[in-house]
Design a protein around this motif. Structure first.
Motif, PDB file in Angstrom:
ATOM      1  N   ALA A 160      -3.110   4.953  -3.232  1.00 36.62           N
ATOM      2  CA  ALA A 160      -4.382   5.215  -3.910  1.00 36.62           C
ATOM      3  C   ALA A 160      -4.258   6.027  -5.190  1.00 36.62           C
ATOM      4  O   ALA A 160      -5.255   6.537  -5.711  1.00 36.62           O
ATOM      5  CB  ALA A 160      -5.372   5.895  -2.965  1.00 36.62           C
ATOM      6  N   GLY A 179      -4.328   1.838  -0.315  1.00 39.78           N
ATOM      7  CA  GLY A 179      -4.663   3.105   0.331  1.00 39.78           C
ATOM      8  C   GLY A 179      -5.492   2.976   1.600  1.00 39.78           C
ATOM      9  O   GLY A 179      -4.989   3.199   2.699  1.00 39.78           O
ATOM     10  N   TYR A 180      -6.753   2.604   1.465  1.00 31.99           N
ATOM     11  CA  TYR A 180      -7.651   2.543   2.624  1.00 31.99           C
ATOM     12  C   TYR A 180      -7.041   1.736   3.774  1.00 31.99           C
ATOM     13  O   TYR A 180      -7.194   2.067   4.942  1.00 31.99           O
ATOM     14  CB  TYR A 180      -8.984   1.887   2.244  1.00 31.99           C
ATOM     15  N   CYS A 181      -6.360   0.656   3.421  1.00 33.54           N
ATOM     16  CA  CYS A 181      -5.861  -0.248   4.455  1.00 33.54           C
ATOM     17  C   CYS A 181      -4.819   0.432   5.349  1.00 33.54           C
ATOM     18  O   CYS A 181      -4.518  -0.046   6.437  1.00 33.54           O
ATOM     19  CB  CYS A 181      -5.271  -1.500   3.823  1.00 33.54           C
ATOM     20  N   ARG A 182      -4.270   1.534   4.872  1.00 31.89           N
ATOM     21  CA  ARG A 182      -3.307   2.245   5.696  1.00 31.89           C
ATOM     22  C   ARG A 182      -4.016   2.970   6.852  1.00 31.89           C
ATOM     23  O   ARG A 182      -3.467   3.102   7.935  1.00 31.89           O
ATOM     24  CB  ARG A 182      -2.542   3.271   4.848  1.00 31.89           C
ATOM     25  N   ASP A 231      -9.679  -1.844  -0.736  1.00 27.15           N
ATOM     26  CA  ASP A 231      -8.332  -2.431  -0.643  1.00 27.15           C
ATOM     27  C   ASP A 231      -7.936  -2.651   0.824  1.00 27.15           C
ATOM     28  O   ASP A 231      -6.744  -2.659   1.154  1.00 27.15           O
ATOM     29  CB  ASP A 231      -7.298  -1.608  -1.419  1.00 27.15           C
ATOM     30  N   LEU A 232      -8.948  -2.880   1.623  1.00 25.74           N
ATOM     31  CA  LEU A 232      -8.666  -3.214   3.017  1.00 25.74           C
ATOM     32  C   LEU A 232      -7.973  -4.571   3.105  1.00 25.74           C
ATOM     33  O   LEU A 232      -8.139  -5.434   2.245  1.00 25.74           O
ATOM     34  CB  LEU A 232      -9.974  -3.261   3.819  1.00 25.74           C
ATOM     35  N   PHE A 288      -7.156   2.123   8.005  1.00 24.83           N
ATOM     36  CA  PHE A 288      -7.910   1.174   8.821  1.00 24.83           C
ATOM     37  C   PHE A 288      -7.074  -0.086   8.983  1.00 24.83           C
ATOM     38  O   PHE A 288      -7.279  -1.080   8.299  1.00 24.83           O
ATOM     39  CB  PHE A 288      -9.263   0.884   8.159  1.00 24.83           C
ATOM     40  N   ARG A 289      -6.127   0.025   9.887  1.00 27.75           N
ATOM     41  CA  ARG A 289      -5.130  -1.046   9.989  1.00 27.75           C
ATOM     42  C   ARG A 289      -5.682  -2.196  10.820  1.00 27.75           C
ATOM     43  O   ARG A 289      -5.621  -2.213  12.058  1.00 27.75           O
ATOM     44  CB  ARG A 289      -3.827  -0.513  10.584  1.00 27.75           C
TER      45      ARG A 289
END
Lengths: 426, 426, 426, 426
Positions: free
Chosen positions: C292, D19-22, C81-82, D24-25
């Motif tokens: 998440a 989630g992940y995007c938080r 979900d990047l 790896f901004r």
């Protein structure tokens, strides 16, 4: 109130779960027939009858005598599910006076001595016998508050938000009015492989929903549902806990409906004396229990067997008792009709000695109950909004006492209305 | 056997679910103290005691007298949850003789009169009070067979393949042997947010697992579990249905363990006389019931309140009864140890008057029971494989009778072994 | 069939769960627009369209070009979900072309790329947002086969007898005929505290039930249900997986109904190109997810984001596409009406480009499908008894091809009837 | 950051569930092999690899070429479960390169293209094949977030308090330390008819728990569990979603353990290219599915079949790839060991290219990840407290890049410690 009416230990030590005692604030001491007396000697006519567990009244003298004798000879009190003389005598009387005259071949399962326990047993047995899980229960149905039974019980107040799987809810007879055939609707859904209703193990119903508000199913509807259950491979379970034992005029509530339930659940008045007892009647083909698969400590409450036998012998040896119930039922009907005419928006409900009046609001019903109690009448409500005044007088109530109670009810209702408690209605 | 021993109506009409009566094939008529007598007058020493519901023996004369008097004055028999004099007297006695001396502030909830019903109430209340669903129960736990209680019960035979959600199983004390600290393991799992164990509403346990095979938890383990429950926001529910009422030597089974359960479930011997009765003791902070949220018809079995009060007054007013239990427990221990030495692979289990012998096989245990019954001793088994001979004699059993019963047991066991029924063992 | 049509590895190695391939026995190789071609070069008109996941036809050339370009520049393919450029471009297009013009403030949740996963997310979110468990789903509803979604799915074949709690079934619009107002019935039950229907977290519905047999709800019914959901504190979830993306004539199936669902579930044609993708649209007030909390590996299928954006830009920038759908829908309606007149007992069903014919039997429907396939038309059935011939042609199907397909259908149906396969009907 | 890094539409329109995007901004644009590049052209080494769905790296050139060619010839993209040439080629390659060399007779079920969907299918199939409900899953297990899979998932954060029946939790290998044999404990409980653990349909496990914190089961434990499952009539399901496709050094994670799972669940890297795809491998005896019993729209993602075939041919035709993984795994082990020595309280975890470091706290792990990202390394955590730094580099990562990434990790960790962020530890 005298100082005998000391409530302190109740207030101090009894759980907040207690209910009836809040409405009928007295310490009761003795009771006979249709009368209860408190510690001050004040007498009340009892139109609640242990919530229909005292169909033969309080402390029937023949049962008292038999019970005392049994205690005096040191008859077995607690017998687990051992064979005892008292149980044998009950079984023989039940076979001779109830099953045989009605052409019924059911076996008797003694369960834990509560209606809920017997309902749980019946649901489990139906699931085992059919290898299915789903059980159809109905709107406003009331079957007890242990988890399995609770799943089948409609009352949200008791359901408490616990997840209760394994039951599909269907509308009871005339739940959506007279134009909607809820039996046909059930049939339609069970016959539709993508309706989302899983094939049922059983259809579980009360012919008259007591707690649900004295909703009396029509014989046609019960017959239809019985046929639908059979067509779809489901057992028919009749919960006769409240409507059975003569409450509707016959021993079983469904006797004149032309159906033979696969399982019948009885409790409340089955002991005759208000002692804890419950049974499930099981057609032999479905009696697939292994020994002790459903068990419990108090299945052998022999005191109850003693009084239960007396009750059968005294009241069900001939037609006389049923005739008496019919007469009294007519009296109740007549009086309630008269009362209904005087309360706008009210409506007669129920059947036999299980009748009542749906009132425009639960508040009005509560107010009438309160006033009745002040005047010496114990009477309760039921229904989704506690809006149904429910007369559950002992079936043995003498006609004069019945009339007296009905008069109290009538005057209490009249005064409640007059006092402009419900100004909009008067 | 005489013709009085007529089993035909049982065979014909009682459901196949009946259990104990298959092993003890007699029609019982009367019973006093530790003795039962069948219709032929044959007497049996009772080491089953209504499965621990007759801790004070059959038909205690003082209770009989009080009960008869109560019936004779037409004391209220069935009182729903109304206030009655009999209930008040029980509550006062319970407060005075049980709660106050032990510094307990619990309230009393009268539930439907079965242990299962009280367990259901306790589980529901814990779920309501914590807004959680999960309940930790233990291997070999036995809490009843209604659906909610059944989820917590370990016995597969009773679980019947029904889907029973809402309970997580944990190993009981020493289930995996002495080296494995099952309390620490529980703590570890509850503290691990990805263990897959949902935060529990309650931890439910018996300090001695009766049906599970007389597994006695150590005080340390119970204390640890109590602390773990508290640390993780869960209530501690002690199921004292079988182990309570003096069975282990004190009124509550946990008295000497240094824990204060949030909820305590009692039934079986609480009425003293074998009459159906059950209560939940609830710490006030958790008494979050709304009126009638958990209800039921037979919560007001006043006969039971009468005898329950007598039982408290007679046996729990001073230390004498507890002292007697201690003496008898030692006798049982000594005898069972001696017997254990003679049966290879056997092992002493339990605590207080809830002791027994784990045998190498359920078949041997059954054979010994059978022979005991032939010789006039009623004794049963428990455990996962019915391999534990379980002595549940009334706590009031005179020492001579206790000795006599233990002798029968010993000789029956000796003969069973001798007869090469288990040749591999001899 | 040539030897290129080698099925051996499928027969040898593919699970028996495979389904469509049994009816359409060919090895397919290529596809464009409304045509599929097998390895022998035989061409089929596709009236199945990936079960409505190919609303814009197979391999739309602009999407192909954009996708190839994206691959050639090494655009991120799998992005969890990047944030990616492709996702951003999709979100911007979705906001600009779909949400803003319709005055919608929903947020977009990218879920695992299946409709079932998005349904599971929506059900969980509704439960979390309302702190309730129960979800109302409808007869003949189809929402996927993972356990949560399956509970809401009506199809018994897929339900497989697994216990599926947490869903209450209600009759869909006109399930019991036109005289029964099933929305009012739902309202009644939700308003009755003892109906046995627990307060719902959500009401979940398809405006046109695709798998359930092309049952199209009336706008009035949907509006009523939306109002009922709101009145009873439940979220309205529209499952637009099959009926969305233009299938009924507008982007959302409910656009002209005057309702604003709280949650909207989309999948199938959302990627435009048949690539796996699913989203849930969530009104900001209900977007109570923690980071998440619902996750999954393939929420970032960027290939799908690329084609999904093209689909929006190409087809939803103006009214032209919708106008075309309307014209084609009318053609389908007209042809099906004509066909219905020739098949006794048949009946037109559905809405827009999601229409079909209910036939008297599933056997007849299957036979017609079989003959269509022989003649080069891929068409499937749905409904409780697989009795509904279902036309799900790509919305982009040229009118001539649409007509040709409908002609094949007509002739296949005629022949099936003529061949006396259903003699009773002719 | 340039203005190309515009996050506004994400902030405005994407659900809070992201989630992940938080962590790896950045807005990512392109990716090849082990490198991701954002829209500003900044490059990152990827040690997350789509959470192990990119074992062969981003956009493998041979797969890109094959996929572009397939698109250019208009190969079927979305094929439901129809036979296609692309699926056939995959099946043939899978049979030839994977199943036959390993002597496996499994059939392939194509499920919805997510691991969770495949897990749901496997659980349902096991339940159907055994007519049992219970599934044993393990502490810290992670199997997806749809309701059926979620019941087996340990993570409380994802479980969300929803009631999730049908799964019994057991301790994973060494969950309670090396002294406790959790396999023997499971055996004991399954063999005890009153343990309260219902007979299981399946035992479901990951040989290395990825999300659970890189817990690697020993071969002995897996073998024991396999034997226990068989002994108790349960299927063995290996969830190889994260540990499969070479991640641990061999194609399947269990290859060198001497077990043959009844069902194997694969997803993530099975398509080779990061495209959504999932399969269940089923031993023929258990392939009791009826056609379409478990279905779904995107089971025929043919793009994935194309790349999946290339992946098998390119990487699994001989031993070379496995040899390379072994070398790289040793490098990771060595480097992590060195790092572990410098971080008090840290500990090496995992197996093969699925290794990591358990740190004293999740905060420290997060801080190290943050610093890595600043220095151009994408790396994530897992474990109950997110305390395990998890290296999931593509298996194809060149050794120099692998070393570079490990150096970044080492320096970021050193700095994090130095900066006294965890003063107590230094």
């Amino acid at each position: 109130m005298s100082e005998l009416q000391d409530f302190s230990v109740f207030d101090r030590r009894e759980s907040s779960v207690r209910g009836y005692c809040r409405r009928f604030r007295a310490v009761f001491a003795t009771a006979t027939g249709s009368a209860m007396r408190d510690v001050d000697g004040r007498e009340y006519i009892d139109f609640l009858a242990g919530c229909a567990s005292l169909n033969y009244g309080h402390n029937d003298p023949q049962m008292s005598t038999a019970l005392i004798e049994y205690i005096q000879i040191n008859g077995v009190t607690q017998g687990l599910d051992l064979h005892t003389g008292a149980k044998r005598a009950f079984l023989e009387a039940f076979e001779r006076l109830i099953l045989q005259p009605r052409g019924m071949d059911h076996r008797v399962q003694f369960t834990g001595p509560t209606g809920a326990n017997a309902i749980e047993a019946a649901m489990k047995l139906a699931r085992k016998a059919t290898s299915r899980t789903n059980i159809i229960a109905f709107t406003n149905g009331y079957h007890g508050v242990t988890l399995g039974a609770l799943a089948a019980t409609g009352n949200q107040y008791n359901r408490m938000g616990v997840s209760l799987p394994g039951v599909t809810r269907a509308p009871f007879d005339r739940y959506f009015g007279s134009d909607f055939d809820s039996a046909a609707a059930l049939d339609r859904m069970l016959g539709d492989p993508s309706s989302g209703i899983d094939p049922p193990a059983a259809v579980l119903l009360e012919t008259v929903q007591g707690e649900g508000g004295l909703n009396a199913a029509s014989p046609e509807w019960v017959r239809s549902v019985a046929a639908i259950a059979q067509r779809h491979g489901a057992l028919l379970i009749i919960d006769d806990v409240q409507a059975g034992c003569g409450r509707t005029g016959t021993f079983f509530s469904f006797e004149e409906m032309g159906v033979t339930p696969d399982l019948i659940v009885m409790s409340k008045s089955i002991s005759g004396y208000g002692l804890p007892m419950a049974i499930v009647l099981v057609r032999p083909a479905h009696d697939v229990w292994r020994p002790a698969e459903h068990n419990g400590t108090f299945r052998g409450n022999n005191h109850a067997f003693v009084t239960a036998r007396i009750a059968l012998e005294k009241f069900w040896s001939d037609q006389a008792f049923a005739d008496q119930i019919a007469i009294k039922s007519d009296i109740v009907t007549a009086r309630l009709k008269a009362l209904a005419r005087r309360i706008p928006g009210s409506r007669l409900k129920g059947r036999g000695m299980m009748q009542g009046l749906a009132l425009p609001s639960g508040d009005l019903a509560a107010e009438i109950c309160r006033r009745c109690f002040e005047r010496g009448l114990i009477i309760e409500t039921s229904g989704a909004h506690d809006e149904v005044l429910k007369i559950l007088a002992p079936l043995t109530t003498p006609i004069t006492v019945l009339e007296r109670g009905l008069e109290i009810l009538q005057s209490a209702a009249a005064d409640a209305l007059e006092d402009a408690l419900v100004p909009a209605l008067t």
